[in-house]
Design an enzyme around this catalytic site. Sequence first.
Site, PDB file in Angstrom:
ATOM      1  N   GLN A 111      -3.784  -1.518   9.987  1.00 16.81           N
ATOM      2  CA  GLN A 111      -3.806  -2.852   9.368  1.00 16.81           C
ATOM      3  C   GLN A 111      -4.426  -3.873  10.328  1.00 16.81           C
ATOM      4  O   GLN A 111      -4.059  -3.948  11.488  1.00 16.81           O
ATOM      5  CB  GLN A 111      -2.377  -3.267   8.977  1.00 16.81           C
ATOM      6  N   ASP A 162     -10.050   3.974   4.915  1.00 15.06           N
ATOM      7  CA  ASP A 162     -10.180   2.531   4.750  1.00 15.06           C
ATOM      8  C   ASP A 162     -11.620   2.090   5.053  1.00 15.06           C
ATOM      9  O   ASP A 162     -11.959   0.916   4.899  1.00 15.06           O
ATOM     10  CB  ASP A 162      -9.185   1.829   5.691  1.00 15.06           C
ATOM     11  N   LYS A 178       0.839  -1.202   0.000  1.00 17.20           N
ATOM     12  CA  LYS A 178       0.000   0.000   0.000  1.00 17.20           C
ATOM     13  C   LYS A 178       0.875   1.254   0.000  1.00 17.20           C
ATOM     14  O   LYS A 178       0.590   2.227  -0.688  1.00 17.20           O
ATOM     15  CB  LYS A 178      -0.949  -0.017   1.204  1.00 17.20           C
TER      16      LYS A 178
END
Length: 287
Positions: free
Chosen positions: A103, A126, A59
């Site tokens: 994450q 996200d 990413k």
Amino acid sequence: MTQTPGQARPMDGTALARRLTDETAAAAADLHRRTGTAPCLATVLVGDDPASATYVRMKRTRCAQAGIRSRHTALPAGTGTARLVDTVAELSADPTVHGILLQHPVGPHADERAAFEAIAPAKDVDGVTTHSFAATAFGLPGFTSCTPGGIVRLLDEYRVDLRGKHAVVVGRSAILGRPAGMLLLARDATVTYCHSRTADLPAFLREADVLIAAVGKPELIRGDHLKPGAVVIDAGYHPGGVGDVHHASARERAALITPVPGGVGPMTIAVLLAQTVEAARQQLGVA
Ligand code: NAP
């Protein structure tokens, strides 16, 4: 488009993601030119799980390629809720950070939901907070969870008309199955959710005009489960490039199918980058 069974046409997520990322890079460059500030994504990783580390690295590489800065925080395995929440809250309050990616998974010592909720909604690129989930459910402005957002863009790209279609979503996780179903509902599909307690999964699969496989079980769904001419989105990703769908048999029956790799995966990152630049644009007050 009309869906016909046979040798399914692949839905090329790599090509669409490249195009979306080119647009994102142009938007990031424009923002930089106008404000002197490059969009910035903060990434947070707990522990040393190799798969998670690879995802974050990937990413950040994509960010760099699109002209988005990234700032990484690595926390040791065993980090508890208080420290993780504090870290995320600091990034939420930092005006030089425009988006935050925590994450998943965060390990057994931290309350993942509490940590996600410490992400300011304006920086939730996200799409993991309850605020973003509710915005998706209500059809209000906000960031969507990236994988469902990527799935809908792929369906749009291949002109899959969802109105009145029966969409079956296998999986009901908060970041994938559930929001994917909500986005399809907003496009006037009739949505059925299946999960581990569904009594007769094959009976639902046979009725699916559009099937979203978000189940996390390698090749659970086979061609003989499918309705001829179905559109199959395989969000699964397992070692060796295997998805949640058995592709050799599914291709014989479906009309359209996302390959693994090269389908949903690249779209997830492309949506993350697009939402990061959009968050920066909003925070910098650029119309
Ligand atoms: P998850 O949180 O483990 O959720 C899996 C879902 O599948 C759950 O709702 C579970 O039901 C359901 N399920 C499990 N076994 C089942 C069975 N035998 N029959 C029917 N339903 C069953 O997984 P996730 O995070 O949503 O991810 C799903 C898959 O997508 C994984 O393969 C993951 O690697 C992949 N993924 C890909 C991307 C990408 O960018 N491509 C991003 C995220 C995830 P219950 O709710 O009843 O437990």
